[in-house]
Scaffold this motif. Sequence first.
Motif, short mmCIF file in Angstrom:
data_model
loop_
_atom_site.label_atom_id
_atom_site.label_comp_id
_atom_site.label_asym_id
_atom_site.label_seq_id
_atom_site.Cartn_x
_atom_site.Cartn_y
_atom_site.Cartn_z
N LEU A 119 0.74 -1.09 0.17
CA LEU A 119 -0.13 -0.05 -0.15
C LEU A 119 1.07 1.27 0.00
CD1 LEU A 119 -2.87 -0.84 2.12
CD2 LEU A 119 -3.24 0.01 -0.07
N GLU A 120 1.97 1.23 0.82
CA GLU A 120 2.83 2.52 0.89
C GLU A 120 3.46 2.64 -0.40
OE1 GLU A 120 6.62 4.00 3.57
OE2 GLU A 120 5.39 2.63 4.18
N ALA A 121 4.13 1.79 -0.95
CA ALA A 121 4.85 1.68 -2.13
C ALA A 121 4.01 2.17 -3.41
CB ALA A 121 5.66 0.37 -2.46
N GLY A 122 2.70 1.70 -3.61
CA GLY A 122 1.93 2.09 -4.36
C GLY A 122 1.02 3.01 -4.17
N ALA A 123 0.80 3.82 -3.16
CA ALA A 123 -0.03 4.65 -2.91
C ALA A 123 -0.28 5.81 -4.17
CB ALA A 123 0.55 5.49 -1.68
N ALA A 124 0.88 6.28 -4.92
CA ALA A 124 0.61 7.27 -5.99
C ALA A 124 -0.22 6.56 -6.99
CB ALA A 124 1.72 7.72 -6.16
N GLU A 125 0.21 5.24 -7.30
CA GLU A 125 -0.67 4.46 -8.65
C GLU A 125 -1.94 4.32 -7.95
OE1 GLU A 125 2.59 4.08 -7.37
OE2 GLU A 125 3.79 4.22 -9.02
N ILE A 126 -2.12 3.77 -6.85
CA ILE A 126 -3.47 3.31 -6.17
C ILE A 126 -4.42 4.79 -6.50
CG2 ILE A 126 -4.84 2.86 -4.17
CD1 ILE A 126 -2.49 0.91 -3.63
N ALA A 127 -3.94 5.80 -6.02
CA ALA A 127 -4.61 7.17 -6.08
C ALA A 127 -4.96 7.46 -7.45
CB ALA A 127 -3.84 8.28 -5.31
N ALA A 128 -4.11 7.34 -8.35
CA ALA A 128 -4.39 7.55 -9.73
C ALA A 128 -5.40 6.70 -10.50
CB ALA A 128 -2.83 7.40 -10.49
N LEU A 129 -5.37 5.31 -9.82
CA LEU A 129 -6.68 4.43 -10.30
C LEU A 129 -7.73 4.96 -9.95
CD1 LEU A 129 -4.47 0.95 -10.08
CD2 LEU A 129 -5.46 2.18 -11.97
N ARG A 130 -7.82 5.18 -8.55
CA ARG A 130 -9.11 5.48 -7.76
C ARG A 130 -9.56 6.52 -8.58
NH1 ARG A 130 -9.94 8.58 -2.40
NH2 ARG A 130 -12.07 8.29 -2.38
N ALA A 131 -8.68 7.79 -8.98
CA ALA A 131 -9.20 8.97 -9.84
C ALA A 131 -9.85 8.50 -11.07
CB ALA A 131 -8.04 9.91 -9.70
N ALA A 132 -9.26 7.51 -11.82
CA ALA A 132 -9.79 7.26 -13.17
C ALA A 132 -11.09 6.53 -13.18
CB ALA A 132 -8.58 6.57 -13.63
N VAL A 133 -11.63 5.99 -11.81
CA VAL A 133 -12.73 5.18 -11.82
C VAL A 133 -13.81 6.02 -11.92
CG1 VAL A 133 -14.20 3.73 -10.63
CG2 VAL A 133 -11.92 3.27 -10.36
N SER A 134 -14.94 5.78 -13.03
CA SER A 134 -16.17 6.56 -12.99
C SER A 134 -17.04 6.56 -11.83
CB SER A 134 -16.77 6.16 -14.29
OG SER A 134 -18.18 6.55 -14.25
N PRO A 135 -17.30 7.61 -11.49
CA PRO A 135 -18.42 7.79 -10.23
C PRO A 135 -19.56 6.99 -10.55
CG PRO A 135 -18.05 10.07 -11.18
CD PRO A 135 -17.20 9.18 -11.83
N LYS A 136 -19.76 6.60 -11.82
CA LYS A 136 -21.24 6.05 -12.11
C LYS A 136 -20.59 4.52 -12.32
CE LYS A 136 -23.08 9.83 -14.51
NZ LYS A 136 -23.49 10.44 -15.70
#
Length: 132
Positions: A105-122
């Motif tokens: 989780l710590e190592a991938g925090a930035a990439e996880i945040a980028a994936l989360r931001a790319a998910v459609s709210p719908k």
Amino acid sequence: MSKADQSLPEMRFSFRLDFTPGGRLGPGKVQLLEAIGETGSISAAGRSMKMSYRRAWLLVDDLNRIFRSPLVEAQPGGAKGGGAHLTPLGREIVANYRAIEAKALEAGAAEIAALRAAVSPKAPVREPGEKA
């Protein structure tokens, strides 16, 4: 948390280790081990996870067969009732799994945040384990 972050979908990180030639260790089994450690009982641990005693027992049996020695030892019932506890190896396996999880989780925090931001709210909401 900013207002923009609140509009992003929730995400959960989990991983599973697949051992060759067989056997798996993932979040559900680790959660079951933790619950056994907390409750001192396979049946109580299963109930806390909304699973039958049989299902919990089968998962424990699977774990005990995967590793070089048992992760859970059960005492048969009797006048004082039975119980179960994690062995030293069981506690070590849980600690190692959680350490790997935290480091990932710590190592991938930035990439996880980028994936989360790319998910459609719908995006469709599915229950864990539900097939698409």
